[in-house]
Design a protein around this motif. Structure first.
Motif, PDB file in Angstrom:
ATOM      1  N   PRO A 236       0.830  -1.209   0.000  1.00 14.38           N
ATOM      2  CA  PRO A 236       0.000   0.000   0.000  1.00 14.38           C
ATOM      3  C   PRO A 236       0.864   1.258   0.000  1.00 14.38           C
ATOM      4  O   PRO A 236       1.902   1.322   0.674  1.00 14.38           O
TER       5      PRO A 236
ATOM      6  N   TYR B 208      -6.636  -0.316   3.108  1.00 19.92           N
ATOM      7  CA  TYR B 208      -5.922  -1.567   2.847  1.00 19.92           C
ATOM      8  C   TYR B 208      -6.145  -2.554   3.977  1.00 19.92           C
ATOM      9  O   TYR B 208      -6.056  -2.210   5.152  1.00 19.92           O
TER      10      TYR B 208
ATOM     11  N   THR C   2      -6.195   4.571   3.090  1.00 18.28           N
ATOM     12  CA  THR C   2      -5.821   3.592   2.052  1.00 18.28           C
ATOM     13  C   THR C   2      -6.862   2.491   1.931  1.00 18.28           C
ATOM     14  O   THR C   2      -7.001   1.881   0.871  1.00 18.28           O
TER      15      THR C   2
ATOM     16  N   ASP D 138      -2.790   4.283  -3.090  1.00 19.95           N
ATOM     17  CA  ASP D 138      -3.976   3.825  -2.367  1.00 19.95           C
ATOM     18  C   ASP D 138      -4.625   4.991  -1.643  1.00 19.95           C
ATOM     19  O   ASP D 138      -5.812   4.956  -1.345  1.00 19.95           O
TER      20      ASP D 138
END
Length: 329
Positions: A157, A321, A319, A237
């Motif tokens: 990321p 993530y 992000t 991201d």
């Protein structure tokens, strides 16, 4: 990084010297027609194999991550590189076929004619190498350019840090990441690209500071820089856009916010609100000890340390993530 292991591309002259010197050694080990045949086979193999190695050392651009592919296209031109690689492939096959052709024409009992044919074959191989001299030079220069790319990993990321110069981007990246930040240069800018790393919950995040690319309006970038920015859209991201409400950076807040919208339009697909995999975007006001007179997602002062960890946490959250855990059948 995918291009860092590309070997130096030899010149035509270097390959010919290598091929003919090895051929001479091979010929000295034998006599008569057999010596000429050995010289032909050796020279043909050396040229063909080394030219093939030049081509196979390059990755298939169709399988390269879009981030690196677009950077390569910006710097050297992917289509142009493919054309030069195709020419080198032709030369590899041609030198191989010349060896076979002349070996097949060698007489069994006339060493003088065999020597004459071998010299003729060497001359034709030399002509082939002359034809790809520029192709080999291009590939070597391209290799030198591509090896300078910063080691950014598309599988990790990434938070791209943007904003006008002097708002505190580099200081922020330095402050929140480890002391071994990587500094490299994109070949199209004289300014260093700083990549720092920070780990949270066993996930390593990359913070990418790109001076020379995302610190001025799009209409001030050249075509290569624009393509580099396009490449970054495949990587990001999240984008952390930093502003300085105090304007002590030397740029009015109004200009900073205009650049923010420019960068947001580049990275965020505002037409697709259902895109769950979209790029997170947040505004962080640095130098909050001097002014907070701007609407932002986070406020901090790298100078005093206040709010820095909160801003980093907000960027990491942006992000979206999540670590993919292995599943059991």
């Amino acid at each position: 990084m995918i291009f860092e292991d590309l070997p130096t591309t030899p010149t035509s002259e270097e390959l010919l010297d290598k091929a003919f010197s090895r051929a001479a050694r091979a010929g000295r080990a034998k006599s008569g027609v057999e010596a000429q045949e050995s010289m032909l086979q050796t020279a043909s193999n050396v040229l063909s194999d080394n030219l093939e190695n030049v081509v196979t050392a390059w990755p298939d651009f169709d399988e390269v991550d879009p981030f690196y592919r677009e950077l390569a296209d910006a710097v050297v031109g992917v289509d142009e590189a493919r054309t030069h690689l195709s020419e080198v492939t032709w030369a590899s096959r041609k030198t191989k076929s010349l060896g076979r052709e002349y070996i097949g024409r060698l007489p069994r009992d006339d060493p003088d004619l065999a020597r004459k044919l071998r010299k003729q074959a060497f001359a034709r191989m030399g002509s082939v190498m002359d034809e790809v001299e520029d192709d080999l030079q291009f590939l070597n220069e391209a290799r030198d350019e591509l090896k300078t790319f910063p080691d950014i990993r598309p599988d990790e990321p990434a938070i791209v840090v943007a904003g006008y110069p002097n708002v505190g981007k580099s200081s922020f990246v330095n402050d929140v990441t480890n002391a071994r930040n990587e500094i490299a240069q994109y070949p199209f800018t004289t300014k260093a690209v700083r990549v720092g790393h920070v780990e949270r919950d066993h996930i390593r995040y990359q913070l990418v500071d790109t001076p020379g690319l995302l610190d001025r309006p799009a209409d001030e970038r050249n075509a290569i820089e624009e393509q580099a920015v396009s490449a970054l859209t495949h990587l990001a991201d999240a984008v952390l856009f930093m502003v300085d409400a105090s304007a002590t950076c030397g740029y009015p807040l109004e200009d900073q916010l205009a650049l923010r919208e420019d960068v947001r339009a580049t990275f965020v697909d505002t037409d697709d609100e259902s895109d769950e995999d979209g790029v997170g975007f947040l505004t962080v006001c640095n130098k909050s000890d001097l002014s907070t007179d701007v609407e932002a997602d986070a406020y901090m002062s790298v100078e005093t340390g206040e709010g820095v960890e909160d801003a980093l946490g907000a960027a990491i959250d942006a992000t979206g993530y999540e670590l993919e855990l292995p599943t059991r059948d």
